[in-house]
Design an enzyme around this catalytic site. Structure first.
Site, PDB file in Angstrom:
ATOM      1  N   GLU A 156      -4.143   3.725   6.356  1.00 38.28           N
ATOM      2  CA  GLU A 156      -3.879   3.455   4.942  1.00 38.28           C
ATOM      3  C   GLU A 156      -4.196   4.664   4.054  1.00 38.28           C
ATOM      4  O   GLU A 156      -3.450   4.959   3.125  1.00 38.28           O
ATOM      5  CB  GLU A 156      -4.716   2.234   4.510  1.00 38.28           C
ATOM      6  CG  GLU A 156      -4.296   1.705   3.166  1.00 38.28           C
ATOM      7  CD  GLU A 156      -5.261   0.662   2.609  1.00 38.28           C
ATOM      8  OE1 GLU A 156      -5.200  -0.476   3.081  1.00 38.28           O
ATOM      9  OE2 GLU A 156      -6.020   1.001   1.699  1.00 38.28           O
TER      10      GLU A 156
ATOM     11  N   ARG B 156       0.839  -1.215   0.000  1.00 41.03           N
ATOM     12  CA  ARG B 156       0.000   0.000   0.000  1.00 41.03           C
ATOM     13  C   ARG B 156       0.869   1.259   0.000  1.00 41.03           C
ATOM     14  O   ARG B 156       0.565   2.236   0.677  1.00 41.03           O
ATOM     15  CB  ARG B 156      -0.939   0.036   1.207  1.00 41.03           C
ATOM     16  CG  ARG B 156      -1.979  -1.041   1.246  1.00 41.03           C
ATOM     17  CD  ARG B 156      -2.926  -0.974   0.058  1.00 41.03           C
ATOM     18  NE  ARG B 156      -4.030  -1.892   0.239  1.00 41.03           N
ATOM     19  CZ  ARG B 156      -3.983  -3.193  -0.039  1.00 41.03           C
ATOM     20  NH1 ARG B 156      -2.886  -3.725  -0.561  1.00 41.03           N
ATOM     21  NH2 ARG B 156      -5.031  -3.954   0.162  1.00 41.03           N
TER      22      ARG B 156
ATOM     23  N   SER C 118     -10.245  -0.252   3.667  1.00 43.24           N
ATOM     24  CA  SER C 118      -9.474  -0.540   4.884  1.00 43.24           C
ATOM     25  C   SER C 118      -8.896   0.769   5.416  1.00 43.24           C
ATOM     26  O   SER C 118      -8.218   1.482   4.679  1.00 43.24           O
ATOM     27  CB  SER C 118      -8.315  -1.482   4.588  1.00 43.24           C
ATOM     28  OG  SER C 118      -8.788  -2.713   4.129  1.00 43.24           O
TER      29      SER C 118
HETATM   30  N1  EPU Z   1     -11.015 -10.126  10.579  1.00 45.06           N
HETATM   31  C1  EPU Z   1     -11.610 -10.155  11.822  1.00 45.06           C
HETATM   32  N2  EPU Z   1     -12.578  -9.209  12.092  1.00 45.06           N
HETATM   33  C2  EPU Z   1     -12.950  -8.287  11.198  1.00 45.06           C
HETATM   34  C3  EPU Z   1     -12.342  -8.264   9.929  1.00 45.06           C
HETATM   35  C4  EPU Z   1     -11.359  -9.194   9.643  1.00 45.06           C
HETATM   36  O1  EPU Z   1     -11.293 -10.985  12.654  1.00 45.06           O
HETATM   37  O2  EPU Z   1     -13.848  -7.499  11.528  1.00 45.06           O
HETATM   38  C5  EPU Z   1     -10.007 -11.152  10.245  1.00 45.06           C
HETATM   39  C6  EPU Z   1     -10.561 -12.166   9.251  1.00 45.06           C
HETATM   40  O3  EPU Z   1     -11.260 -13.170   9.882  1.00 45.06           O
HETATM   41  C7  EPU Z   1      -9.305 -12.664   8.583  1.00 45.06           C
HETATM   42  C8  EPU Z   1      -8.388 -11.455   8.606  1.00 45.06           C
HETATM   43  O4  EPU Z   1      -8.910 -10.557   9.581  1.00 45.06           O
HETATM   44  O5  EPU Z   1      -8.710 -13.688   9.351  1.00 45.06           O
HETATM   45  C9  EPU Z   1      -8.254 -10.782   7.265  1.00 45.06           C
HETATM   46  O6  EPU Z   1      -9.524 -10.267   6.846  1.00 45.06           O
HETATM   47  P1  EPU Z   1      -9.900 -10.036   5.302  1.00 45.06           P
HETATM   48  O7  EPU Z   1      -9.672 -11.290   4.522  1.00 45.06           O
HETATM   49  O8  EPU Z   1     -11.232  -9.417   5.248  1.00 45.06           O
HETATM   50  O9  EPU Z   1      -8.811  -9.042   4.756  1.00 45.06           O
HETATM   51  P2  EPU Z   1      -8.111  -7.752   5.403  1.00 45.06           P
HETATM   52  O10 EPU Z   1      -6.722  -8.140   5.771  1.00 45.06           O
HETATM   53  O11 EPU Z   1      -8.947  -7.151   6.452  1.00 45.06           O
HETATM   54  C10 EPU Z   1      -7.058  -6.970   3.142  1.00 45.06           C
HETATM   55  C11 EPU Z   1      -6.912  -5.659   2.439  1.00 45.06           C
HETATM   56  C12 EPU Z   1      -8.202  -5.347   1.675  1.00 45.06           C
HETATM   57  C13 EPU Z   1      -8.473  -6.476   0.692  1.00 45.06           C
HETATM   58  C14 EPU Z   1      -8.587  -7.788   1.459  1.00 45.06           C
HETATM   59  C15 EPU Z   1      -8.745  -8.983   0.557  1.00 45.06           C
HETATM   60  C16 EPU Z   1      -5.370  -4.305   3.734  1.00 45.06           C
HETATM   61  C17 EPU Z   1      -5.225  -3.195   4.702  1.00 45.06           C
HETATM   62  N3  EPU Z   1      -6.619  -4.604   3.381  1.00 45.06           N
HETATM   63  O12 EPU Z   1      -8.068  -6.782   4.139  1.00 45.06           O
HETATM   64  O13 EPU Z   1      -7.983  -4.157   0.944  1.00 45.06           O
HETATM   65  O14 EPU Z   1      -9.654  -6.251  -0.040  1.00 45.06           O
HETATM   66  O15 EPU Z   1      -7.383  -7.994   2.242  1.00 45.06           O
HETATM   67  O16 EPU Z   1      -7.521  -9.239  -0.081  1.00 45.06           O
HETATM   68  O17 EPU Z   1      -4.372  -4.876   3.316  1.00 45.06           O
HETATM   69  C18 EPU Z   1      -8.184  -1.792   1.099  1.00 45.06           C
HETATM   70  O18 EPU Z   1      -6.952  -1.767   1.035  1.00 45.06           O
HETATM   71  O19 EPU Z   1      -8.875  -0.754   1.204  1.00 45.06           O
HETATM   72  C19 EPU Z   1      -8.842  -3.093   1.093  1.00 45.06           C
HETATM   73  C20 EPU Z   1     -10.176  -3.222   1.239  1.00 45.06           C
END
Ligand code: EPU
Length: 342
Positions: free
Chosen positions: A338, A169, A242
């Site tokens: 971010e 990012r 995010s």
């Molecule tokens: N999780 C929780 N509680 C929550 C949300 C997430 O426990 O309320 C846990 C999930 O269970 C999972 C982990 O966190 O184990 C990761 O969650 P998720 O797969 O939703 O992905 P993320 O890491 O929260 C990242 C990117 C997103 C992207 C998704 C899918 C970043 C900061 N965010 O989110 O990107 O869409 O992976 O690849 O890297 C963005 O950058 O704006 C964005 C939406």
């Protein structure tokens, strides 16, 4: 000349829906108009310095309500640049094009490679600024080069991927805000396409849909469904995706955290460090679905901060600071925002 608007309302131009006005909004639709905008800024009319380069406004927090000059990039167009032979396809898109529209166009042309990045809000020009990523792919992996106007010199520069200094990012454009006006981005899409389906949620959803040998459009449709289910539509509920990056910590700190929190999601990085899930850390602190006046943490995804209506930049900043404090107190982990703060 760029279309100029005096005392422009920016509320509908940032997906968090934060209220702000620009003394002057310049809409740039070509390289020539970008150069004219540069000449306007270089002549430094009193109080009209550059405050912001705006794309889709989907990764932006407007702290204050009064800005000077805002450049809105609206350069249109997309086309294929190379012949029909070769092992890859080279396509170029204007910085002002809607990102998702461009992704779907490449897919319907039969040029896969960007399907995992479907439905990410924002413009083509903003994609490299923050090296957008999702479901196992970062846009840096597909960028061949891009052209940007240096607003300190008025000169056009071509960047190869190394010059973009991409990180998680992150890029040189994010680290030098207000300097580079991205005009056009070129993407190298592989002809010998390999699906990227290892990301847990995506693999699970593809299996559920019975897509064992998924096509690029099936992956795109599945990513769209996943995003619609988890992430609020900014048109309905103001948000900037995010709000924090997933923190990357030393392996030793991760091992210590795992003793106290065995369920902690963590992903080893190539350099030996561990990436944690910011959403999980925030949820553990009790923030998921919680409101603080007009702002809050989304009920389906704790990493998304939302404007329930009528919030100002300072409300979002206050909420973000409270979350950062709680996560640091509980886990000793610093959350880094971010979006870009203006
Ligand atoms: N999780 C929780 N509680 C929550 C949300 C997430 O426990 O309320 C846990 C999930 O269970 C999972 C982990 O966190 O184990 C990761 O969650 P998720 O797969 O939703 O992905 P993320 O890491 O929260 C990242 C990117 C997103 C992207 C998704 C899918 C970043 C900061 N965010 O989110 O990107 O869409 O992976 O690849 O890297 C963005 O950058 O704006 C964005 C939406």
């Amino acid at each position: 000349m760029p279309y100029a608007q005096i005392d422009a309302d920016l509320t509908a131009m940032n997906t968090l829906g934060l209220p702000a006005r620009a003394k002057c909004l310049l809409r740039v639709r070509s390289i020539r108009e970008a150069q004219q905008a540069y000449a306007f800024l270089a002549s430094h009319p009193e109080g009209f310095g550059l405050s912001l380069i705006l794309g889709g406004g989907s990764n932006l927090v407007l702290r204050g309500e009064s800005l000077n000059t805002v450049l809105k990039v609206e350069i249109p167009g997309w086309r294929r640049l190379d012949g029909t032979e070769g092992t890859s396809v080279l396509v170029e898109a204007g910085a002002g094009e809607n990102w998702h529209g461009f992704v779907r166009w490449t897919l319907t042309q039969g040029w896969p490679g960007l399907e995992n990045l479907s439905l990410i809000p924002g413009t083509v020009g903003a994609a490299p600024v923050q090296n957008i990523g999702a479901y196992g792919l970062e846009v840096a992996e597909r960028i061949e080069s891009l052209d940007a106007l240096d607003l300190t010199s008025g000169k056009l520069k071509r960047f190869d991927p190394a010059a973009c200094q991409f990180g998680y990012r992150d890029s040189i454009f994010k680290r030098q805000p207000g300097r580079w006006l991205i005009m056009a981005v070129r993407f190298r899409l592989p002809r010998r396409w390999q699906p990227i389906t290892h990301y847990g949620d995506l693999a699970h959803e593809l299996a559920k849909r019975g897509f064992s040998d998924s096509s690029p459009l099936q992956i795109s449709d599945t990513v769209i469904a996943l995003r619609r289910r988890k992430l609020p539509d900014p048109a309905e509920l103001g948000n900037a995706g995010s709000f924090f990056k997933n923190p990357i910590i030393e392996a030793g700190q991760c091992a210590a955290l795992l003793i106290a929190h065995p369920a902690l999601p963590h992903h080893p990085q190539p350099d030996g460090r561990e990436k944690l899930a910011a959403g999980w850390l925030i949820e553990q602190c009790g923030w998921k679905g919680r409101r603080l006046g007009s702002v809050g943490c989304h009920a389906q995804h704790a990493l998304i901060l939302v404007n329930h209506g009528g919030a100002a930049g300072k409300d979002i900043l206050q909420l973000a600071a409270s979350i950062q404090d709680d996560v640091f107190r509980r886990f000793g982990v610093k959350l880094e925002p971010e979006p870009v703060f203006i």
